[in-house]
Scaffold this active site. Structure first.
Site, PDB file in Angstrom:
ATOM      1  N   HIS A  39       2.103   9.202  -7.744  1.00 55.35           N
ATOM      2  CA  HIS A  39       2.533   9.916  -8.951  1.00 55.35           C
ATOM      3  C   HIS A  39       1.591   9.559 -10.097  1.00 55.35           C
ATOM      4  O   HIS A  39       0.924   8.503 -10.065  1.00 55.35           O
ATOM      5  CB  HIS A  39       3.971   9.537  -9.305  1.00 55.35           C
ATOM      6  CG  HIS A  39       4.996  10.195  -8.424  1.00 55.35           C
ATOM      7  ND1 HIS A  39       6.340  10.234  -8.742  1.00 55.35           N
ATOM      8  CD2 HIS A  39       4.866  10.862  -7.252  1.00 55.35           C
ATOM      9  CE1 HIS A  39       7.001  10.887  -7.794  1.00 55.35           C
ATOM     10  NE2 HIS A  39       6.132  11.275  -6.865  1.00 55.35           N
ATOM     11  N   CYS A  54       8.513   5.501 -10.538  1.00 54.11           N
ATOM     12  CA  CYS A  54       7.554   5.312 -11.635  1.00 54.11           C
ATOM     13  C   CYS A  54       8.121   4.407 -12.727  1.00 54.11           C
ATOM     14  O   CYS A  54       7.398   3.559 -13.275  1.00 54.11           O
ATOM     15  CB  CYS A  54       7.155   6.660 -12.221  1.00 54.11           C
ATOM     16  SG  CYS A  54       6.196   7.664 -11.071  1.00 54.11           S
ATOM     17  N   GLU A  78       2.088   8.462 -13.065  1.00 53.35           N
ATOM     18  CA  GLU A  78       2.380   7.191 -13.754  1.00 53.35           C
ATOM     19  C   GLU A  78       1.908   5.996 -12.912  1.00 53.35           C
ATOM     20  O   GLU A  78       1.348   5.029 -13.438  1.00 53.35           O
ATOM     21  CB  GLU A  78       3.891   7.047 -14.019  1.00 53.35           C
ATOM     22  CG  GLU A  78       4.452   8.073 -14.989  1.00 53.35           C
ATOM     23  CD  GLU A  78       4.995   9.312 -14.288  1.00 53.35           C
ATOM     24  OE1 GLU A  78       4.391   9.777 -13.291  1.00 53.35           O
ATOM     25  OE2 GLU A  78       6.013   9.842 -14.756  1.00 53.35           O
ATOM     26  N   CYS A  83      10.220   9.296 -12.642  1.00 53.09           N
ATOM     27  CA  CYS A  83      11.206   9.178 -11.563  1.00 53.09           C
ATOM     28  C   CYS A  83      11.543   7.692 -11.404  1.00 53.09           C
ATOM     29  O   CYS A  83      10.876   6.832 -11.995  1.00 53.09           O
ATOM     30  CB  CYS A  83      10.634   9.774 -10.274  1.00 53.09           C
ATOM     31  SG  CYS A  83       9.407   8.706  -9.488  1.00 53.09           S
TER      32      CYS A  83
HETATM   33  N1  LIG Z   1       7.178  11.906 -13.651  1.00 49.14           N
HETATM   34  C1  LIG Z   1       6.721  12.370 -12.477  1.00 49.14           C
HETATM   35  N2  LIG Z   1       7.564  13.009 -11.674  1.00 49.14           N
HETATM   36  C2  LIG Z   1       7.069  13.445 -10.494  1.00 49.14           C
HETATM   37  N3  LIG Z   1       7.697  14.113  -9.493  1.00 49.14           N
HETATM   38  C3  LIG Z   1       6.774  14.340  -8.529  1.00 49.14           C
HETATM   39  N4  LIG Z   1       5.575  13.824  -8.894  1.00 49.14           N
HETATM   40  C4  LIG Z   1       5.735  13.269 -10.112  1.00 49.14           C
HETATM   41  C5  LIG Z   1       4.833  12.589 -11.011  1.00 49.14           C
HETATM   42  O1  LIG Z   1       3.641  12.390 -10.762  1.00 49.14           O
HETATM   43  N5  LIG Z   1       5.398  12.171 -12.178  1.00 49.14           N
END
Ligand SMILES: Nc1nc2[nH]cnc2c(=O)[nH]1
Length: 163
Positions: free
Chosen positions: A64, A97, A66, A94
């Site tokens: 992701h 993250c 973050e 999420c």
């Molecule tokens: N905040 C966030 N939510 C996600 N949901 C799927 N991928 C991501 C991501 O990279 N960041």
């Protein structure tokens, strides 16, 4: 002299966060990737990194934006403790993250699009919003939502994967 860094850190205003969010948005979206950007800033306004989501290109479900930003910042700064830095994310972090950020020592997080929009765009997470999760942690987290909200929502919806 003991300085209260926490006070200073939390005193970052919406204008500043809006400027920083532009960098998270500017990370953009790679072809075939999921539309999420993130950036890490020192409280003095120095940008450490900006990163985007690389889940598809790396076949890494944990890549992701973050998480990538945290890994890049740690590498770049040469340390795993990112205490004192702000994490900016174009969408609400999420649980993975948010946890990664807190484990890295980050206590100040700003995001643009909220979880409802993330779900709407087809990137449904684990059904727990960041504030709910942050309240379970044994440390104080500053979470600021809707920073450059309209731009972040547009970024997400305009670049989402086709159904
Ligand atoms: N905040 C966030 N939510 C996600 N949901 C799927 N991928 C991501 C991501 O990279 N960041």
């Amino acid at each position: 002299m003991i300085r209260d860094h926490t006070l200073h850190l939390n005193a970052v205003d919406t204008q500043q966060l809006t400027r920083w969010m532009k960098s998270a948005l500017a990370a953009g979206v790679q072809a075939g990737e999921n539309p999420f950007g993130a950036a890490i800033f020192a409280v003095d306004g120095t940008q450490v990194v900006a990163a985007n989501n690389t889940v598809n290109s790396t076949n890494n479900p944990a890549a992701h934006a973050e998480v990538n930003a945290i890994a890049d910042a740690s590498r770049s700064l040469g340390r795993s403790d990112l205490g004192g830095y702000w994490l900016l994310a174009t969408a609400e972090p999420c649980p993975m993250c948010l946890s990664a950020a807190v484990i890295a020592g980050i206590r100040n997080i700003a995001f643009g699009a909220n979880q409802v929009v993330v779900n709407e765009a087809g990137y449904g997470g684990l059904g727990i919003c960041s504030r709910e999760l942050a309240n379970q942690f044994n440390c104080e987290i500053v979470l600021r939502g809707s920073i450059l909200g309209n731009d972040c929502v547009r970024f997400l919806l305009n670049n989402r994967k086709p159904n």
